[in-house]
Design a protein around this motif. Structure first.
Motif, PDB file in Angstrom:
ATOM      1  N   ARG A   1      39.396  43.752  27.974  1.00  0.00           N
ATOM      2  CA  ARG A   1      39.103  42.523  28.947  1.00  0.00           C
ATOM      3  C   ARG A   1      39.790  41.433  28.622  1.00  0.00           C
ATOM      4  N   ARG A   2      41.060  41.410  28.243  1.00  0.00           N
ATOM      5  CA  ARG A   2      41.549  40.371  27.565  1.00  0.00           C
ATOM      6  C   ARG A   2      41.814  39.358  28.640  1.00  0.00           C
ATOM      7  N   ILE A   3      41.206  38.134  28.494  1.00  0.00           N
ATOM      8  CA  ILE A   3      41.500  37.016  29.305  1.00  0.00           C
ATOM      9  C   ILE A   3      42.835  36.442  29.340  1.00  0.00           C
ATOM     10  N   ILE A   4      43.330  36.406  30.800  1.00  0.00           N
ATOM     11  CA  ILE A   4      44.522  35.647  31.280  1.00  0.00           C
ATOM     12  C   ILE A   4      44.035  34.591  32.158  1.00  0.00           C
ATOM     13  N   THR A   5      44.457  33.272  31.846  1.00  0.00           N
ATOM     14  CA  THR A   5      44.012  32.299  32.648  1.00  0.00           C
ATOM     15  C   THR A   5      45.454  31.819  33.447  1.00  0.00           C
ATOM     16  N   LEU A   6      45.287  31.212  34.574  1.00  0.00           N
ATOM     17  CA  LEU A   6      46.484  30.981  35.266  1.00  0.00           C
ATOM     18  C   LEU A   6      46.328  29.475  35.805  1.00  0.00           C
ATOM     19  N   THR A   7      47.357  28.680  35.754  1.00  0.00           N
ATOM     20  CA  THR A   7      47.360  27.274  36.328  1.00  0.00           C
ATOM     21  C   THR A   7      48.876  26.898  36.894  1.00  0.00           C
ATOM     22  N   THR A   8      48.766  26.874  38.139  1.00  0.00           N
ATOM     23  CA  THR A   8      50.079  26.783  38.900  1.00  0.00           C
ATOM     24  C   THR A   8      49.816  25.560  39.685  1.00  0.00           C
ATOM     25  N   ASP A   9      51.180  25.310  40.657  1.00  0.00           N
ATOM     26  CA  ASP A   9      51.478  24.706  41.677  1.00  0.00           C
ATOM     27  C   ASP A   9      51.655  25.485  43.022  1.00  0.00           C
ATOM     28  N   PHE A  10      51.284  26.709  42.945  1.00  0.00           N
ATOM     29  CA  PHE A  10      51.582  27.721  44.078  1.00  0.00           C
ATOM     30  C   PHE A  10      50.649  27.423  45.135  1.00  0.00           C
ATOM     31  N   GLY A  11      49.554  26.889  45.167  1.00  0.00           N
ATOM     32  CA  GLY A  11      48.677  26.955  46.248  1.00  0.00           C
ATOM     33  C   GLY A  11      47.946  28.443  46.243  1.00  0.00           C
ATOM     34  N   LEU A  12      46.997  28.211  47.352  1.00  0.00           N
ATOM     35  CA  LEU A  12      46.341  29.648  47.802  1.00  0.00           C
ATOM     36  C   LEU A  12      46.752  30.044  49.061  1.00  0.00           C
ATOM     37  N   ARG A  13      47.410  29.249  49.826  1.00  0.00           N
ATOM     38  CA  ARG A  13      47.979  29.597  51.132  1.00  0.00           C
ATOM     39  C   ARG A  13      48.823  30.725  51.327  1.00  0.00           C
ATOM     40  N   ASP A  14      49.779  30.834  50.238  1.00  0.00           N
ATOM     41  CA  ASP A  14      50.948  31.652  50.008  1.00  0.00           C
ATOM     42  C   ASP A  14      50.538  33.034  49.443  1.00  0.00           C
ATOM     43  N   HIS A  15      51.567  33.798  49.241  1.00  0.00           N
ATOM     44  CA  HIS A  15      51.360  35.183  48.449  1.00  0.00           C
ATOM     45  C   HIS A  15      51.719  34.997  47.063  1.00  0.00           C
ATOM     46  N   TYR A  16      52.255  33.797  46.579  1.00  0.00           N
ATOM     47  CA  TYR A  16      52.848  33.839  45.306  1.00  0.00           C
ATOM     48  C   TYR A  16      51.722  34.082  44.223  1.00  0.00           C
ATOM     49  N   VAL A  17      50.474  33.487  44.176  1.00  0.00           N
ATOM     50  CA  VAL A  17      49.466  33.884  43.143  1.00  0.00           C
ATOM     51  C   VAL A  17      49.217  35.236  43.190  1.00  0.00           C
ATOM     52  N   ALA A  18      49.024  35.877  44.541  1.00  0.00           N
ATOM     53  CA  ALA A  18      48.532  37.222  44.572  1.00  0.00           C
ATOM     54  C   ALA A  18      49.755  38.308  44.198  1.00  0.00           C
ATOM     55  N   ALA A  19      51.016  37.690  44.179  1.00  0.00           N
ATOM     56  CA  ALA A  19      52.028  38.749  43.716  1.00  0.00           C
ATOM     57  C   ALA A  19      51.756  38.767  42.303  1.00  0.00           C
ATOM     58  N   MET A  20      51.613  37.451  41.681  1.00  0.00           N
ATOM     59  CA  MET A  20      51.535  37.384  40.050  1.00  0.00           C
ATOM     60  C   MET A  20      50.461  38.191  39.554  1.00  0.00           C
TER      61      MET A  20
END
Lengths: 267, 267, 267
Positions: free
Chosen positions: A4-23
């Motif tokens: 269960r290796r941890i991957i943290t995410l820091t972006t400027d993509f917001g959560l209104r769009d599909h970008y983070v879910a695509a990643m």
């Protein structure tokens, strides 16, 4: 054995769009067991320094084998390099635009003078075996950074990701300067409560001090946010902060990211 | 055996800053298998009652061995106690400032008259073995509440966390009063759709009723949000709500948290 | 064997309230191992088309056995059907209000002319064995859609969920029309950066083109967002987008969801 290796995410993509879910889909399609943890997706669009502050503020709390992906990438599609840095306390993956400098400086893995990696290995992410293809010219977060992180989480060889690099960009680092006993730094983040967090470490402060920002001078350090109307305090991240009791220092004093902060010895 | 024990998080820290990610790192560093679930981090800063409402609204949907951490903590660094309460339907960890009262009252684990725990065990979190050290005076979420939750998730003994307590603070509980057939309660939450949720349980309502709030009186209960322009309805949380069809009751009627709501029998 | 089956969530519930956490609790109470991934909870309240766009934008990045739950449900409590569709690339669960049409069209599982499912099986979710009871008339996300998803994730038989359906509602689908060499589509989403994303696939564009929207005409496609002041670009989702360099096309051109976009061959 599950990993269960941890991957943290820091972006400027917001959560209104599909970008983070695509990643996240791309990562999970490579490794069902990846443990994806959001740091923040509310970085101000294209604010590299703010993302750098966030990553620098969280790595110390994660296991040393955690993988930290940060994507604030105004230069996507240009010739800025996608990179990964394997340091003692984490693997960091981002565009080479200065974002990683604060986290690497804080753990002694980087020389601020010239961006030389020390006690850390860097690679440029050019081995397309570990990318999603075709790579979109506008979304390396999905097509390069996350697939690389997911492959690393399942055991890919770090040095197979691309050729080694010795230096990284560290333009965005606001250096703290000390001259004639006066420390000069800057406000690097305004938090939700309106506290102004500086890049001046609590470890370098004189025992009796005076802190000046635009619109206020505070004498002495407080131990909690309730001690006075305006307080200078070493906050939970270990840095000097300016706060207003039960209020917002940003609003009441007009502080903003980039403002100069000076600390001198009080008499 | 892996243990994907659930730890829910409710805070007023927002998701723009590093605070929540720091808390999660601390938990995962203790237990890689902790299953961290965000309830909300958008509690209005320092609004204990709103956090209390949220925790009271979700515990019933989780397994009884879930651990619920809630941190809205204006008194951090003062002498308010950090506590944990082991009830029949969950373990609850929070500052002792009234936040836990609604959830514990709802499952019959607390007497509202004097804050006495019943059918539940409470401890004051003073055993530093289970804390992150040194404990920051300003961030017990990271240094006390989350490490305690993570250690519990890996099997730490609840009664080793600190000395037992018999009473908890329940000042923040808005009691519902009934007098001469009139029920008086308050609005405890405005949801995203502008619905005003009260602390009056659907179970105590008379069969034919009239509901009054500032600016509106509604006769009769509706079964769905489309039934009339302004509706009184027993919402999905089991409480009386005031809603406006295809609109916001908060905006159109001017309702806000704390407003009085009265229910009387309709003739 | 543990099964970390992915369940994605797309709703208009926001993250200030208890609704999403309640849904997650219900899922985890059925399956501790469900891997819950948020797509977005910030869909504009009751905007079915926007939720449809988001689901259509993410399914391709997830494993084919992922379960996608989407709840934007203005008709909850009326006679609209709760449905599930098992397609080649995912299982989709939502109210039958048109939300699923864009994702199913994109993978060739639906005929836009009449809503006939092709290469996909649909069921109406009426078998209460897989529901939380009693079902609230106002919150099928918690009481029908999520429990069904969680039961599927642990191996429930798809065809036991309810009777088969052959057609689904696809009213909300904005069709792209081509006539006399002119392609007419619409803006279906404004992203965080202010880019206006259309429903016109990059695959159908002529090699030399002119794109017109309210307030702007752009000649030629760009390869990145920096190429000109106003750019027409095939974005990371594969659709035509209108963007403004270092700015917001939505603000600067006044674009909004629903605006018409026309593409013609440039001379």
């Amino acid at each position: 054995m599950t990993s269960r290796r941890i991957i943290t995410l820091t972006t400027d993509f917001g959560l209104r769009d599909h970008y983070v879910a695509a990643m996240k889909g791309v990562a999970l399609d490579i490794s069902m067991e990846a443990n994806l943890i959001d740091v923040s997706h509310d970085v101000e669009p294209q604010n590299i320094a703010q993302a750098g502050f966030l990553v620098a503020s969280i790595w110390a709390f994660y296991p040393d084998d955690a993988i930290h992906v940060a994507v604030v990438d105004p230069g996507v599609g240009t010739n800025r390099k996608p990179i990964a840095v394997h340091a003692a306390h984490g693997i960091f993956i981002a565009p080479d635009n200065g974002l990683l400098a604060p986290a690497l400086l804080a753990q002694g893995a980087l020389q601020s003078s010239d961006g030389l990696l020390t006690h850390a290995a860097g690679v440029e992410l050019i081995n397309s075996t570990y990318h999603r293809t075709p790579v979109s010219p506008t979304f390396h977060g999905r097509d390069i950074f996350m697939p690389v992180a997911a492959h690393l989480s399942t055991g890919a060889d770090f040095f197979d990701l691309g050729p080694m690099i010795e230096h990284i960009v560290c333009d965005q680092v606001s250096n703290v300067r000390e001259e004639s006993g006066v420390i000069r730094g800057t406000v690097v983040h305004i938090d939700r409560f309106g506290n102004a967090i500086t890049n001046i470490s609590g470890a370098v402060l004189p025992p009796r001090l005076s802190v000046s920002v635009v619109g206020a001078t505070v004498v002495g350090l407080s131990l909690d946010y309730q001690a006075a109307e305006v307080v200078a305090i070493v906050g939970s991240s270990g840095s000097l902060e300016i706060a207003v009791r039960n209020g917002s220092a940003a609003e009441e004093l007009g502080l903003k990211v980039g403002d100069e902060v000076t600390v001198s010895a009080a008499t």
